[in-house]
Scaffold this motif. Structure first.
Motif, PDB file in Angstrom:
ATOM      1  N   TRP A 115      40.707  45.255  42.271  1.00 21.95           N
ATOM      2  CA  TRP A 115      40.488  44.538  44.256  1.00 21.95           C
ATOM      3  C   TRP A 115      41.485  43.483  44.142  1.00 21.95           C
ATOM      4  O   TRP A 115      42.330  43.561  42.646  1.00 21.95           O
ATOM      5  CB  TRP A 115      39.599  42.914  43.495  1.00 21.95           C
ATOM      6  N   ALA A 144      47.166  38.354  48.446  1.00 20.21           N
ATOM      7  CA  ALA A 144      48.076  37.456  47.972  1.00 20.21           C
ATOM      8  C   ALA A 144      49.169  36.822  49.018  1.00 20.21           C
ATOM      9  O   ALA A 144      50.527  36.870  49.132  1.00 20.21           O
ATOM     10  CB  ALA A 144      49.345  38.506  47.585  1.00 20.21           C
ATOM     11  N   GLY A 183      48.321  35.804  43.937  1.00 20.55           N
ATOM     12  CA  GLY A 183      48.280  36.954  43.990  1.00 20.55           C
ATOM     13  C   GLY A 183      48.107  38.570  43.034  1.00 20.55           C
ATOM     14  O   GLY A 183      48.469  39.266  42.137  1.00 20.55           O
ATOM     15  N   GLY A 184      47.419  38.163  42.300  1.00 17.25           N
ATOM     16  CA  GLY A 184      46.897  38.883  41.174  1.00 17.25           C
ATOM     17  C   GLY A 184      46.194  40.426  41.274  1.00 17.25           C
ATOM     18  O   GLY A 184      45.661  40.642  42.877  1.00 17.25           O
ATOM     19  N   ILE A 185      45.986  41.099  40.039  1.00 13.47           N
ATOM     20  CA  ILE A 185      45.299  42.342  40.678  1.00 13.47           C
ATOM     21  C   ILE A 185      44.142  42.271  39.578  1.00 13.47           C
ATOM     22  O   ILE A 185      44.087  42.508  38.424  1.00 13.47           O
ATOM     23  CB  ILE A 185      45.588  43.939  40.601  1.00 13.47           C
ATOM     24  N   TRP A 186      42.537  42.119  40.201  1.00  8.63           N
ATOM     25  CA  TRP A 186      41.690  42.455  39.225  1.00  8.63           C
ATOM     26  C   TRP A 186      40.843  43.361  38.916  1.00  8.63           C
ATOM     27  O   TRP A 186      40.500  44.048  39.430  1.00  8.63           O
ATOM     28  CB  TRP A 186      40.395  41.295  39.943  1.00  8.63           C
ATOM     29  N   VAL A 187      40.854  43.352  37.540  1.00  8.84           N
ATOM     30  CA  VAL A 187      39.506  44.286  36.704  1.00  8.84           C
ATOM     31  C   VAL A 187      39.235  44.344  35.789  1.00  8.84           C
ATOM     32  O   VAL A 187      39.313  43.404  35.228  1.00  8.84           O
ATOM     33  CB  VAL A 187      41.379  44.905  35.790  1.00  8.84           C
ATOM     34  N   GLY A 188      37.928  44.862  35.924  1.00  5.71           N
ATOM     35  CA  GLY A 188      36.327  44.475  35.728  1.00  5.71           C
ATOM     36  C   GLY A 188      36.583  45.830  34.294  1.00  5.71           C
ATOM     37  O   GLY A 188      37.040  46.357  33.804  1.00  5.71           O
ATOM     38  N   TYR A 212      42.177  33.510  50.060  1.00  4.44           N
ATOM     39  CA  TYR A 212      42.471  34.059  48.846  1.00  4.44           C
ATOM     40  C   TYR A 212      41.562  35.702  48.567  1.00  4.44           C
ATOM     41  O   TYR A 212      42.485  37.074  47.747  1.00  4.44           O
ATOM     42  CB  TYR A 212      42.680  33.342  47.941  1.00  4.44           C
ATOM     43  N   MET A 213      40.841  35.714  48.368  1.00  6.19           N
ATOM     44  CA  MET A 213      40.316  36.610  47.413  1.00  6.19           C
ATOM     45  C   MET A 213      39.857  37.910  48.847  1.00  6.19           C
ATOM     46  O   MET A 213      39.390  39.675  47.972  1.00  6.19           O
ATOM     47  CB  MET A 213      38.422  36.465  47.343  1.00  6.19           C
ATOM     48  N   MET A 254      31.687  41.746  36.642  1.00  3.82           N
ATOM     49  CA  MET A 254      33.149  41.192  36.863  1.00  3.82           C
ATOM     50  C   MET A 254      34.512  40.783  35.993  1.00  3.82           C
ATOM     51  O   MET A 254      35.280  40.757  35.939  1.00  3.82           O
ATOM     52  CB  MET A 254      32.590  39.731  37.621  1.00  3.82           C
ATOM     53  N   MET A 297      33.705  46.049  41.869  1.00  3.77           N
ATOM     54  CA  MET A 297      33.600  45.319  40.010  1.00  3.77           C
ATOM     55  C   MET A 297      32.330  47.299  40.199  1.00  3.77           C
ATOM     56  O   MET A 297      32.293  46.919  38.554  1.00  3.77           O
ATOM     57  CB  MET A 297      33.289  44.175  39.374  1.00  3.77           C
ATOM     58  N   ALA A 345      38.061  35.306  39.095  1.00  7.88           N
ATOM     59  CA  ALA A 345      38.824  36.322  39.408  1.00  7.88           C
ATOM     60  C   ALA A 345      39.333  35.345  40.869  1.00  7.88           C
ATOM     61  O   ALA A 345      40.446  36.396  41.893  1.00  7.88           O
ATOM     62  CB  ALA A 345      37.861  37.327  40.468  1.00  7.88           C
ATOM     63  N   THR A 346      38.642  34.190  41.270  1.00 11.44           N
ATOM     64  CA  THR A 346      39.536  33.379  42.497  1.00 11.44           C
ATOM     65  C   THR A 346      40.585  32.951  42.105  1.00 11.44           C
ATOM     66  O   THR A 346      41.514  33.073  42.866  1.00 11.44           O
ATOM     67  CB  THR A 346      38.460  32.242  42.751  1.00 11.44           C
ATOM     68  N   LEU A 347      41.058  32.107  40.637  1.00 11.33           N
ATOM     69  CA  LEU A 347      42.119  32.398  40.716  1.00 11.33           C
ATOM     70  C   LEU A 347      43.120  32.911  39.791  1.00 11.33           C
ATOM     71  O   LEU A 347      44.531  33.222  40.734  1.00 11.33           O
ATOM     72  CB  LEU A 347      41.997  31.682  38.665  1.00 11.33           C
ATOM     73  N   MET A 353      43.301  35.476  42.603  1.00  6.94           N
ATOM     74  CA  MET A 353      43.762  36.354  44.249  1.00  6.94           C
ATOM     75  C   MET A 353      44.327  34.759  44.902  1.00  6.94           C
ATOM     76  O   MET A 353      44.856  35.427  45.236  1.00  6.94           O
ATOM     77  CB  MET A 353      42.453  35.814  44.895  1.00  6.94           C
ATOM     78  N   ASN A 358      51.308  39.821  41.307  1.00  7.60           N
ATOM     79  CA  ASN A 358      51.427  41.133  41.389  1.00  7.60           C
ATOM     80  C   ASN A 358      50.789  42.040  39.403  1.00  7.60           C
ATOM     81  O   ASN A 358      50.904  42.728  39.083  1.00  7.60           O
ATOM     82  CB  ASN A 358      52.634  42.124  41.691  1.00  7.60           C
ATOM     83  N   ARG A 381      50.713  45.258  51.994  1.00  5.92           N
ATOM     84  CA  ARG A 381      49.781  44.854  50.851  1.00  5.92           C
ATOM     85  C   ARG A 381      49.185  45.846  50.237  1.00  5.92           C
ATOM     86  O   ARG A 381      49.605  46.567  48.850  1.00  5.92           O
ATOM     87  CB  ARG A 381      49.438  43.755  49.964  1.00  5.92           C
ATOM     88  N   MET A 429      42.786  25.159  42.935  1.00  9.78           N
ATOM     89  CA  MET A 429      43.394  26.238  42.301  1.00  9.78           C
ATOM     90  C   MET A 429      42.402  26.509  42.550  1.00  9.78           C
ATOM     91  O   MET A 429      41.319  27.700  41.276  1.00  9.78           O
ATOM     92  CB  MET A 429      43.787  26.127  40.926  1.00  9.78           C
ATOM     93  N   VAL A 486      44.561  50.588  32.656  1.00 15.30           N
ATOM     94  CA  VAL A 486      45.001  49.903  34.214  1.00 15.30           C
ATOM     95  C   VAL A 486      46.509  49.062  34.519  1.00 15.30           C
ATOM     96  O   VAL A 486      46.895  49.218  35.064  1.00 15.30           O
ATOM     97  CB  VAL A 486      44.063  48.787  34.711  1.00 15.30           C
TER      98      VAL A 486
END
Lengths: 190, 190, 190, 190
Positions: free
Chosen positions: B125, B129, D122-127, B149-150, D150, B119, D115-117, D119, D91, B180, A66, D184
């Motif tokens: 970001w 996916a 398949g999530g969407i990252w917000v800072g 993944y990133m 981040m 960021m 953030a790596t986790l 991605m 998502n 996507r 992970m 968001v």
């Protein structure tokens, strides 16, 4: 004679095989080498901490799960805070390796973490210093086919047993990595 | 209709080909897409900054050279500090891609930098996916064979021309990545 | 006598001041030290490459702009690919420092990049190995108040001139950092 | 109404306090918020996995210990591989926060891991998307005094109890961070 400890966690045996290849290379190159496995609960024997403290070099190993070293490895790293408080690993040579199922699979993340941990301990970081094999004629069993610099990477397919992977190329890369660690440790530790 | 800008630097044409694949996917999925190349001196036309400011999403692209995005891309990133001061890119969807000669080759480092830049700008970001192809039966032209993944990674052998690489598999991965980005941008930007 | 080169880019003078503090510490600790500035166009004199090749240790320095080393530093790093092809910097001790306006400000990102660059070149990475000052009684001018391990960090307020910042604490930290680099270089390079 | 889960591990109570501040902000901004603690053995209740799967957004929290999220958090992350196989978190909006004793202390490393986790899932990252407070007149209790992008960072002196730290400034920053996550998430999840 340089004392070098390889300390690793392995979930399914691939990282163990990689650790053994690094360890054999350390021995083959003349180091007084020890191999310590972190168990399934993230623990090591009490005596292992003394072995680590007596080492000239410490090599970290873990699968990448992970996107980072396994929790068992991290439990070991967290437990090393006791050593951190007394600067017990200061100036040791440190290096690291990781295995995962994908070509990348965020292995870079694990290796960067190992270097971060090493710097917290005041260690001196050494990578494999191997050119990548990345031309059109490159094959999977070439040295450093994965193109890693921060440490050693190996890749074992998700459905490959630990007798099938890591492959010969990754194990040969592990051998050169171990030899380099011995070479640098000798120069620093005398 | 979502406005999506792909902005990239390419040294030898491989990243350009990747950028064009992402751009074509954005158009194919119904976005109002623009493709902007950062030139060999790290500059873009003045009007390009307006195009970027008007976008709902920005996709960054660069080769990975010496372990990070090219200096030309970084010159563009540094120039974006003017936008940063006025929060000009806040809440835009952002994503990124990179190409290098090795399987790994520190591409992770470039993608993490793109996310760091995003960021700083207050962006949101999005990665590809996509599940990796990493079993024993995996072949180089599979979707996400590289296991990234990133962002999107592609690998082009050091001696392959831009007509030879990126390969069909990496370009097909780029297509899904672009689709996507459109999907997520639509949901966020309406 | 160890030959140690500090190579840096500075935009507004803060990183220059930090570079001079590291350089003075290297000299003070008995190294044959040289200080090379990367210019505003990202270039260094031709002879500087020879100086770097002759060094036992190389110390990288750059401000952190938009989450990473400046484009001028990256232009230098990209140009070092010529050295990379011939393993010209293999086994050199390497270390790095950065300055930015915020306490964090993604300085970690720049230092990790420096280590990535070092590993591509087959270098050996050394951090400051300084305990952080992080208790309730800590003050800004303490040694390693910023709590950095991968390299040296300094922080200069956005509106502080290069005569006002970096502050005495960060400069004193730079001195210890330089002394450590000399100590490790001596052990490795003889 | 957006369902947002904050899931965190806390060793000494500082990260718990930060988690509660984020959680309160989520509620205050109108989200259907849940707060889940990972226990000292790295476990969560079985039902917690269902709660996570039902969420529109997941916020990760952990102290930074020895340069990375705690092993307890990592045990949770490793356990999330079951969800990964079925794309159960695809998502979802994701974000993260961390606390450590030093100003930096490698907190960046933990946030990049989060953030790596994200991605991988398949999530969407917000800072936090907050400007830093970094001029000469900046004080410790300003919003984003630490200068993090981040994710959310807080700093609690090594000898400060959880009633003393995180300080008001970091908690106020946590409030704005929570509000942004709600904003968001609403736009994406409807």
């Amino acid at each position: 004679m340089s004392k070098i400890v390889t300390i690793y966690h392995s979930g399914y045996g691939h990282t163990k095989k990689l650790a053994e290849a690094v360890h054999a290379a350390l021995q083959g190159a003349g180091a007084d080498a020890e191999l310590i496995a972190i168990d399934a609960e993230g623990n090591i024997a009490d005596g292992a901490w003394d072995t680590l403290s007596a080492a000239d070099a410490i090599v970290f190993g873990s699968p990448t799960y992970m996107g980072m070293a396994s929790w068992q490895f991290k439990k070991f790293a967290d437990a090393s805070s006791k050593v951190w408080f007394v600067d017990g690993w200061r100036n040791k040579i440190m290096a690291g390796f990781t295995n995962s199922a994908s070509m990348n699979g965020d292995k870079h993340s694990t290796l960067h973490y190992f270097a971060t941990l090493a710097m917290q301990h005041g260690g001196i970081w050494v990578g494999p210093a191997l050119k990548p094999s990345n031309t059109k004629s490159a094959v999977r069993d070439d040295i450093n086919y994965l193109g890693s610099y921060m440490g050693l990477m190996s890749q074992s397919p998700a459905d490959a047993s630990a007798t099938e992977a890591p492959t010969q190329g990754d194990l040969a890369t592990a051998k050169l990595f171990g030899e380099r660690i011995v070479e640098v440790t000798r120069r620093l530790a005398g």
